[in-house]
Design an enzyme around this catalytic site. Structure first.
Site, PDB file in Angstrom:
ATOM      1  N   HIS A 167       0.809  -1.220   0.000  1.00  0.00           N
ATOM      2  CA  HIS A 167       0.000   0.000   0.000  1.00  0.00           C
ATOM      3  C   HIS A 167       0.843   1.270   0.000  1.00  0.00           C
ATOM      4  CE1 HIS A 167       1.157  -0.061   4.178  1.00  0.00           C
ATOM      5  NE2 HIS A 167       0.648   1.150   4.330  1.00  0.00           N
ATOM      6  N   HIS A 184       1.580   6.870  -0.368  1.00  0.00           N
ATOM      7  CA  HIS A 184       0.822   6.032   0.564  1.00  0.00           C
ATOM      8  C   HIS A 184      -0.646   5.985   0.139  1.00  0.00           C
ATOM      9  CE1 HIS A 184      -1.194   4.840   4.288  1.00  0.00           C
ATOM     10  NE2 HIS A 184      -0.028   4.395   4.700  1.00  0.00           N
TER      11      HIS A 184
END
Length: 142
Positions: A43, A58
């Site tokens: 992620h 992110h």
């Protein structure tokens, strides 16, 4: 308080960050450089630009606890990329299923190393468009 403001507070971020909600569900490199970190949870990634700026990319809030479900890397640690190169894909449905947000944040890390970091993006961001500009600190004469 807006979602991005909450995210910035949670990460103790200075203004040297920008958030986007990508369509399609592909996250593109914000600069040309080298991928310097990937994670098992898929992620997030870190890119060091050709001029030395470190950028953390992110996806989502609390998405680390998804253990990679719904995320796929399109790059590997050490890859050279150009601005606009696809970094990863994600599933908005998988993120929403666990009641997380799907905002993507690009953070200029180590921003204290720069005299100034100006965020250029404040609305729709196109792939390959710059989102920040940094000025190097003046070095003291030796």
């Amino acid at each position: 308080m807006g979602l991005f403001d909450k995210f910035k507070k949670a990460f103790a971020l200075a203004p040297e960050a920008v958030s986007v909600t990508p369509e399609p569900l592909v996250v593109y490199s914000p600069a040309s450089g080298t991928i310097t970190a990937v994670t098992p949870t898929k992620h997030t990634t870190v890119l060091t630009s050709d001029d030395g700026m470190e950028v953390l990319v992110h996806v989502g809030t609390d998405t680390v606890d998804m253990s990679g479900k719904g995320f796929a890397y399109l790059v590997a640690d050490g890859d050279k990329v150009r601005a606009g190169h696809p970094l990863l894909t994600f599933s908005r449905a998988d993120i929403k299923e666990v009641d997380h947000e799907d905002v993507v944040v690009c953070i200029v890390s180590k921003s204290v190393e720069y005299a100034d970091v100006e965020i250029l993006a404040n609305c729709d961001v196109e792939a390959e468009a710059p989102f920040a500009m940094a000025k190097a600190k003046k070095t003291r004469p030796s």
